[in-house]
Enzyme design. Structure first.
Site, PDB file in Angstrom:
ATOM      1  N   SER A  36       0.908  -1.240   0.038  1.00  0.00           N
ATOM      2  CA  SER A  36      -0.034   0.189  -0.020  1.00  0.00           C
ATOM      3  C   SER A  36       0.768   1.250  -0.047  1.00  0.00           C
ATOM      4  CB  SER A  36      -0.800   0.081   1.014  1.00  0.00           C
ATOM      5  OG  SER A  36      -1.371   1.187   1.400  1.00  0.00           O
ATOM      6  N   SER A  48      -0.550   4.141   0.679  1.00  0.00           N
ATOM      7  CA  SER A  48      -1.280   5.201   1.434  1.00  0.00           C
ATOM      8  C   SER A  48      -0.556   5.775   2.790  1.00  0.00           C
ATOM      9  CB  SER A  48      -2.589   4.206   2.109  1.00  0.00           C
ATOM     10  OG  SER A  48      -3.412   4.245   1.044  1.00  0.00           O
ATOM     11  N   LYS A  69     -14.342  -3.317   1.207  1.00  0.00           N
ATOM     12  CA  LYS A  69     -14.931  -2.141   0.907  1.00  0.00           C
ATOM     13  C   LYS A  69     -16.711  -2.539   0.983  1.00  0.00           C
ATOM     14  CE  LYS A  69     -11.577  -0.038  -1.971  1.00  0.00           C
ATOM     15  NZ  LYS A  69     -11.318   0.677  -3.295  1.00  0.00           N
ATOM     16  N   GLY A 119     -14.699  -3.303 -17.481  1.00  0.00           N
ATOM     17  CA  GLY A 119     -14.553  -3.936 -15.841  1.00  0.00           C
ATOM     18  C   GLY A 119     -16.011  -3.717 -15.435  1.00  0.00           C
ATOM     19  N   GLY A 121     -16.342  -4.626 -11.756  1.00  0.00           N
ATOM     20  CA  GLY A 121     -16.092  -4.947 -10.451  1.00  0.00           C
ATOM     21  C   GLY A 121     -16.573  -3.551  -9.401  1.00  0.00           C
ATOM     22  N   GLY A 122     -15.867  -3.609  -8.551  1.00  0.00           N
ATOM     23  CA  GLY A 122     -16.192  -2.536  -7.393  1.00  0.00           C
ATOM     24  C   GLY A 122     -15.918  -1.141  -7.970  1.00  0.00           C
ATOM     25  N   ARG A 128     -15.013  -8.991 -18.654  1.00  0.00           N
ATOM     26  CA  ARG A 128     -14.774 -10.266 -19.235  1.00  0.00           C
ATOM     27  C   ARG A 128     -16.078 -11.176 -18.656  1.00  0.00           C
ATOM     28  NH1 ARG A 128      -9.984 -12.945 -15.761  1.00  0.00           N
ATOM     29  NH2 ARG A 128     -11.677 -12.545 -13.945  1.00  0.00           N
ATOM     30  N   TYR A 133      -1.953   0.973 -11.554  1.00  0.00           N
ATOM     31  CA  TYR A 133      -0.651   1.987 -11.670  1.00  0.00           C
ATOM     32  C   TYR A 133       0.444   0.961 -11.345  1.00  0.00           C
ATOM     33  CZ  TYR A 133      -2.141   1.748  -6.741  1.00  0.00           C
ATOM     34  OH  TYR A 133      -2.276   1.396  -5.315  1.00  0.00           O
ATOM     35  N   GLY A 184      -3.523   4.959 -12.949  1.00  0.00           N
ATOM     36  CA  GLY A 184      -4.564   5.039 -11.718  1.00  0.00           C
ATOM     37  C   GLY A 184      -3.810   5.813 -10.748  1.00  0.00           C
TER      38      GLY A 184
HETATM   39  P1  NDP Z   1     -12.752  -6.125  -8.296  1.00  0.00           P
HETATM   40  O1  NDP Z   1     -12.096  -7.113  -7.955  1.00  0.00           O
HETATM   41  O2  NDP Z   1     -14.160  -5.749  -7.478  1.00  0.00           O
HETATM   42  O3  NDP Z   1     -13.090  -6.387 -10.046  1.00  0.00           O
HETATM   43  C1  NDP Z   1     -12.237  -6.825 -10.812  1.00  0.00           C
HETATM   44  C2  NDP Z   1     -12.638  -6.675 -12.384  1.00  0.00           C
HETATM   45  O4  NDP Z   1     -11.510  -6.559 -13.211  1.00  0.00           O
HETATM   46  C3  NDP Z   1     -13.678  -7.455 -12.873  1.00  0.00           C
HETATM   47  O5  NDP Z   1     -14.724  -6.558 -13.647  1.00  0.00           O
HETATM   48  C4  NDP Z   1     -12.917  -8.553 -13.396  1.00  0.00           C
HETATM   49  O6  NDP Z   1     -13.678  -9.112 -14.302  1.00  0.00           O
HETATM   50  C5  NDP Z   1     -11.996  -7.692 -14.106  1.00  0.00           C
HETATM   51  N1  NDP Z   1     -10.612  -8.822 -14.393  1.00  0.00           N
HETATM   52  C6  NDP Z   1     -10.028  -9.242 -13.549  1.00  0.00           C
HETATM   53  N2  NDP Z   1      -8.995 -10.052 -14.098  1.00  0.00           N
HETATM   54  C7  NDP Z   1      -9.040  -9.806 -15.407  1.00  0.00           C
HETATM   55  C8  NDP Z   1      -8.590 -10.113 -16.446  1.00  0.00           C
HETATM   56  N3  NDP Z   1      -7.263 -11.003 -16.108  1.00  0.00           N
HETATM   57  N4  NDP Z   1      -8.820  -9.784 -17.853  1.00  0.00           N
HETATM   58  C9  NDP Z   1     -10.104  -9.118 -17.882  1.00  0.00           C
HETATM   59  N5  NDP Z   1     -10.726  -8.420 -16.754  1.00  0.00           N
HETATM   60  C10 NDP Z   1     -10.387  -8.898 -15.470  1.00  0.00           C
HETATM   61  O7  NDP Z   1     -11.590  -4.883  -8.443  1.00  0.00           O
HETATM   62  P2  NDP Z   1     -12.060  -3.520  -8.621  1.00  0.00           P
HETATM   63  O8  NDP Z   1     -13.290  -3.238  -9.387  1.00  0.00           O
HETATM   64  O9  NDP Z   1     -12.003  -2.811  -7.052  1.00  0.00           O
HETATM   65  O10 NDP Z   1     -10.626  -3.074  -9.126  1.00  0.00           O
HETATM   66  C11 NDP Z   1      -9.973  -3.124 -10.291  1.00  0.00           C
HETATM   67  C12 NDP Z   1      -8.752  -2.703 -10.758  1.00  0.00           C
HETATM   68  O11 NDP Z   1      -8.695  -1.136 -10.492  1.00  0.00           O
HETATM   69  C13 NDP Z   1      -7.808  -3.128  -9.509  1.00  0.00           C
HETATM   70  O12 NDP Z   1      -6.880  -4.020 -10.095  1.00  0.00           O
HETATM   71  C14 NDP Z   1      -7.107  -1.883  -8.994  1.00  0.00           C
HETATM   72  O13 NDP Z   1      -5.623  -2.267  -9.307  1.00  0.00           O
HETATM   73  C15 NDP Z   1      -7.676  -0.701  -9.650  1.00  0.00           C
HETATM   74  N6  NDP Z   1      -7.981   0.377  -8.646  1.00  0.00           N
HETATM   75  C16 NDP Z   1      -7.474   1.376  -8.770  1.00  0.00           C
HETATM   76  C17 NDP Z   1      -7.790   2.462  -7.859  1.00  0.00           C
HETATM   77  C18 NDP Z   1      -6.790   3.545  -7.968  1.00  0.00           C
HETATM   78  O14 NDP Z   1      -7.114   4.583  -6.930  1.00  0.00           O
HETATM   79  N7  NDP Z   1      -6.208   3.981  -8.928  1.00  0.00           N
HETATM   80  C19 NDP Z   1      -8.764   2.080  -6.894  1.00  0.00           C
HETATM   81  C20 NDP Z   1      -9.526   0.947  -6.910  1.00  0.00           C
HETATM   82  C21 NDP Z   1      -9.320   0.095  -7.852  1.00  0.00           C
HETATM   83  P3  NDP Z   1     -14.746 -10.567 -14.095  1.00  0.00           P
HETATM   84  O15 NDP Z   1     -16.033  -9.868 -13.713  1.00  0.00           O
HETATM   85  O16 NDP Z   1     -14.884 -11.086 -15.426  1.00  0.00           O
HETATM   86  O17 NDP Z   1     -13.872 -11.266 -13.187  1.00  0.00           O
END
Ligand code: NDP
Length: 278
Positions: A19, A21, A70, A132, A134-135, A157, A220, A242
């Site tokens: 981290s 942070s 989170k 994407g 995800g969160g 994906r 990042y 990021g």
């Molecule tokens: P989640 O675990 O909630 O979601 C991950 C997402 O990435 C899903 O949509 C997943 O798809 C997809 N994914 C994972 N692996 C792959 C892959 N090999 N190929 C294609 N898609 C993939 O994570 P978050 O949404 O919280 O975070 C996503 C990214 O964003 C993190 O890796 C983090 O590094 C970055 N992030 C950056 C921040 C910043 O401040 N810069 C803050 C928060 C996050 P599927 O649904 O198919 O599994």
């Protein structure tokens, strides 16, 4: 040196060893000459509630929450910001004057601040693709709408997760992007997936980049990410990762805790020192 007057903040998540942070918040606190400590509390899910309550009971000022807690930590907050309510997640929590735990998610505001203020990107009338579901995608999409986006495409994906997100906004605001059948070009492509962490590229092709396309990877790293490399090689006007979002979401959290806005420009210049592991 810490003492009884030290203002304490911390991050709860797991794993936390990489981290940034502590470095970022310590840099902010130094700007205001604060006697400050920022700790990493690597915490399994079953101990999150205890850790939050003990932290505040012992006089801690502010907590950040990161993966994978989170969503879970949302449940322990009595009051939520609008962004937090919309996403049902928190990344920043604090106690209000009535000693109630309050939660916000500054990922979304941090992302928009970096995009709009640091990179001067005007969202009005722009064609946007979010990769994407995800969160972090869930956090930034509502804020994109609030900040000027009328309509966007979503790709993920696992298609069903993207479909669920599209359903949430309805077909007037969002649509599923299918790389095989859609032929739109985009002014802004946001890679909100973790793909770059694994050295993988989403199924993007050069022909989806509009003339002045901007591409952002929320991952990042010290080196350019595979997505940023792809964007540059294929003619994107600008690409960035990021780190700016990370710094701005931290500044938003700091401002919530201390009602003071830290200066962030210096940290961008220290990118190498920030990302190096020592
Ligand atoms: P989640 O675990 O909630 O979601 C991950 C997402 O990435 C899903 O949509 C997943 O798809 C997809 N994914 C994972 N692996 C792959 C892959 N090999 N190929 C294609 N898609 C993939 O994570 P978050 O949404 O919280 O975070 C996503 C990214 O964003 C993190 O890796 C983090 O590094 C970055 N992030 C950056 C921040 C910043 O401040 N810069 C803050 C928060 C996050 P599927 O649904 O198919 O599994």
């Amino acid at each position: 040196m810490t003492d009884e007057y030290t203002i304490r903040c911390a991050l709860i998540g797991s794993p936390l060893s990489h981290s940034l942070s502590p470095k970022i918040h310590t840099h902010f606190a130094e700007q205001f000459g604060m006697n400050f400590e920022y700790s990493l509390l690597d915490t399994p899910t079953e101990l999150v509630e205890d850790t939050i309550r003990r932290f505040f009971a012992e006089g801690g000022r502010g907590l950040n929450i990161t993966m994978p807690h989170k969503d879970f930590a949302y449940n322990f907050c009595k009051q939520h910001s609008i962004v937090s309510k919309t996403t049902r997640t928190v990344n920043t929590i604090w106690l209000n004057n009535d000693n109630n735990i309050c939660g916000d998610n500054t990922d979304a505001t941090g992302f928009i601040r970096d995009l709009v203020h640091n990179h001067n990107f005007d969202l009005k009338g722009k064609r946007v693709l979010v990769i994407g579901a995800g969160g972090v995608a869930k956090a930034i999409i509502p804020t994109l709408f609030v900040s000027g986006t009328d309509f966007l495409y979503i790709y993920n994906r696992s298609r069903y997760r993207a479909e669920k997100l599209v359903e949430r906004y309805g077909n007037k605001r969002a649509a599923l992007w299918d790389p095989e059948t859609n032929h739109e070009t985009f002014d802004l492509i946001i890679n909100a997936s973790s793909a770059s962490l694994y050295g993988e590229l989403p199924p993007v092709h050069a022909n989806i980049l509009a003339e002045n396309a901007h591409c952002v990877d929320l991952v990042y790293s010290m080196e350019s990410t595979i997505f940023c490399d792809w964007a540059q090689e294929n003619g994107a006007a600008r690409t960035w990762d990021g780190l700016g979002m990370l710094i701005e979401q931290a500044a938003d959290a700091f401002e919530i805790w201390f009602k003071r806005r830290p200066e962030t420009r210096d940290l961008y210049k220290q990118r190498y020192a920030l990302l190096s592991s020592d």
